[in-house]
Design a protein around this motif. Sequence first.
Motif, PDB file in Angstrom:
ATOM      1  N   ARG A  78     -10.121 -32.717 118.957  1.00 53.48           N
ATOM      2  CA  ARG A  78      -8.584 -33.950 119.498  1.00 53.48           C
ATOM      3  C   ARG A  78      -8.015 -32.481 120.582  1.00 53.48           C
ATOM      4  O   ARG A  78      -7.711 -32.976 120.926  1.00 53.48           O
TER       5      ARG A  78
ATOM      6  N   PHE B 239      -2.506 -33.549 117.824  1.00 53.39           N
ATOM      7  CA  PHE B 239      -2.562 -33.859 116.434  1.00 53.39           C
ATOM      8  C   PHE B 239      -2.214 -35.266 116.271  1.00 53.39           C
ATOM      9  O   PHE B 239      -2.571 -35.815 115.723  1.00 53.39           O
TER      10      PHE B 239
ATOM     11  N   GLY C 214      -4.978 -38.238 119.722  1.00 54.87           N
ATOM     12  CA  GLY C 214      -4.636 -37.995 118.123  1.00 54.87           C
ATOM     13  C   GLY C 214      -5.015 -38.287 117.353  1.00 54.87           C
ATOM     14  O   GLY C 214      -5.489 -39.542 117.388  1.00 54.87           O
TER      15      GLY C 214
ATOM     16  N   VAL D 279      -0.808 -31.948 107.536  1.00 52.86           N
ATOM     17  CA  VAL D 279      -0.842 -30.899 109.172  1.00 52.86           C
ATOM     18  C   VAL D 279      -3.019 -31.481 108.964  1.00 52.86           C
ATOM     19  O   VAL D 279      -3.487 -31.261 108.886  1.00 52.86           O
ATOM     20  N   PRO D 280      -3.272 -30.850 110.472  1.00 45.44           N
ATOM     21  CA  PRO D 280      -4.746 -31.410 110.683  1.00 45.44           C
ATOM     22  C   PRO D 280      -5.737 -30.148 109.861  1.00 45.44           C
ATOM     23  O   PRO D 280      -6.153 -30.471 109.561  1.00 45.44           O
ATOM     24  N   SER D 281      -5.238 -28.688 110.130  1.00 42.74           N
ATOM     25  CA  SER D 281      -6.020 -28.177 108.913  1.00 42.74           C
ATOM     26  C   SER D 281      -4.901 -26.174 109.355  1.00 42.74           C
ATOM     27  O   SER D 281      -4.025 -26.730 109.577  1.00 42.74           O
TER      28      SER D 281
ATOM     29  N   SER E 183      -4.585 -30.804 103.772  1.00 38.30           N
ATOM     30  CA  SER E 183      -5.108 -30.417 105.087  1.00 38.30           C
ATOM     31  C   SER E 183      -5.684 -31.892 105.360  1.00 38.30           C
ATOM     32  O   SER E 183      -6.577 -32.241 104.923  1.00 38.30           O
TER      33      SER E 183
ATOM     34  N   THR F 122       2.153 -30.886 113.150  1.00 37.05           N
ATOM     35  CA  THR F 122       0.709 -29.985 113.547  1.00 37.05           C
ATOM     36  C   THR F 122       0.160 -28.817 113.006  1.00 37.05           C
ATOM     37  O   THR F 122      -0.765 -28.841 113.109  1.00 37.05           O
TER      38      THR F 122
ATOM     39  N   ALA G 155     -10.523 -31.671 114.588  1.00 35.58           N
ATOM     40  CA  ALA G 155      -9.802 -31.683 115.437  1.00 35.58           C
ATOM     41  C   ALA G 155      -9.362 -30.009 116.478  1.00 35.58           C
ATOM     42  O   ALA G 155      -8.931 -31.070 117.135  1.00 35.58           O
TER      43      ALA G 155
ATOM     44  N   ILE H  40       4.669 -32.436 116.343  1.00 37.05           N
ATOM     45  CA  ILE H  40       3.130 -33.048 115.842  1.00 37.05           C
ATOM     46  C   ILE H  40       1.947 -33.243 117.379  1.00 37.05           C
ATOM     47  O   ILE H  40       0.888 -34.030 117.611  1.00 37.05           O
TER      48      ILE H  40
ATOM     49  N   SER I 214      -0.977 -43.030 117.561  1.00 38.44           N
ATOM     50  CA  SER I 214      -1.130 -42.602 116.778  1.00 38.44           C
ATOM     51  C   SER I 214       0.567 -43.133 115.457  1.00 38.44           C
ATOM     52  O   SER I 214       0.451 -43.326 114.743  1.00 38.44           O
TER      53      SER I 214
END
Length: 416
Positions: free
Chosen positions: A62, A113, A89, A36-38, A48, A7, A59, A109, A118
Motif C-alpha cells: 500500500r 495506512f 489505504g 497501526v499498520p505494523s 498491528s 501510521t 502494508a 495516517i 478509508s
Amino acid sequence: MVLHLSTFHLEGGAGVAATRLHRALVKAGIESEMLVPSSLLEEDNVTSLAENKWDSRVAWGRFVAERLYFLPQEKDKSIRFAFSPAEVGADVSQHPLVERANIIHLHWINFGFLSINSLSKLFSLGKPVVWTLHDMWTFTGGCHYSRGCNHYLNHCCYCPFLAKPDQYDISFSQFEFKKDLYDQTRLALISPSLWLDKTVKTAALTKHLHSLNIPNCIDTAIFKPLNTAEIRAKLQLPANKRFILFVGANTQDPRKGFNFFREAMALLRKDFDDLEVLILGKARAIAFDEFPVPVHYLGKITRTEDLINAYNAVDLIVVPSLEDNLPNTIMEAMACAIPAVGFATGGIPEMIDHQVNGYVSENRSAASLAEGISWIIQNNSNGDLSSNAREKVLNTYSEHIIAEKYRILYQSMLNE
C-alpha cells in the motif's frame, strides 16, 4: 474506549507523540487502544493490522502503491514525501477495535495506512472523531507543510509541489474530497501548538470545525536530568568541551535547517575554541565534510535510553527547523534540563521562553542562531536556564496534565 489510529507506532515524531498520548491515557485510567499498520515492537493495547509476513507485505504494498501514484506528478524528488495524495489505504471500518470504540482518535495516517476513501468509511460510522494534527495535511490539498504557499486559505489548486500545476490538479480534487468528508461526522481538530491551531481556524477547510490546542505530552519520570560527566564517559566524549546537539530525522531535509546550523557554528568558532557538536539522525558522511567544529555522529537512535543519554551529554540543543509544529526534540531536551535554541517559527516560540529557558532566534538567520547559542553559553553558568527548561515541561507537557485535557474533550463529545 478510545481507539488511536496512527501510521507509526514508535517511529517518527508523530508516531512517538501518538504513542505517548496513548500511554498517558492508560496511566490515567482511560480505556485506550492503538491500531497501526505494523509494528516492530510488541506493546500491550497496541494492535498491528499485520499479523503475519503476508500482511506486512500488503502494508508495504500500500505504501509503494501510494508513492507510485504520486511519482509521475511530483515536481522533483525533494518533495517526494512532502505530499500525500491519500489514494491508497486500508479499510479498517469493520475492524473489531473500530467497532468497539466509542471515540475514534486519528493521528498521522498517510503513507498507505488510510486513504480519503478509508476515512470516509470511518466517518460514516457516526462515531465521534478526534484528530490530532501533526502537520498541515488535514487542511491542505495534500502537502504536509505548505512552504509559504497559502492556497489552503481559499482553495488548493496550481499546487507548487506538482510537476504540472493546474486549476483542477490533484490538490484541487483532494481539497474537494476533504470538504465533503468533514461534513460527515462530529469532528474535533486538536493542534499541539497554538500556531497550528490558529492556522486551522483560518484554513478554508477547517475554520468552521471545532478546534482547540492541546500540546503533546512526555513522561518526565523517564526523560529527566542525569549526571553529565558519567554520560560523557559512557559515550566516550571529552569531558572538557561544550557540546551542542542537533537532532534531525534527516539532516538532508531542508526543513530541518541543517545548513543554518552549520553556518552558525562557523560564526561561533572564532569566539569559542571548545565547541563540539553531537548529531543524531539519518545523514550522509558528506554532510559533515569540512564542518567548522568537531562532529560526533551517533547515527539514528531508536532506544529511548540512548536518546536520553544523548540529551544529558550536551550543554544545549539547537533546533533550526524552518517549519515545525511542536518538536519532540525540544520537549525531550528541556525535560532533561537542556536549554534550547530555535527559530521563531511554528510552535517553537511557544516551547522556548526567550532568555528564560532558551533563546528564540530570528527565523532563517544563522547570525541570530549563533547569537542565541552564545547567549545560553554565557548565561547558564549557574544552571538557571536548565532548571527553567525542566520546570516548563513539568508544568506544561506532563502526562497527567495532557491526559486530563483529553478526558474532558472525549466526555464532551460523547455527551453531545
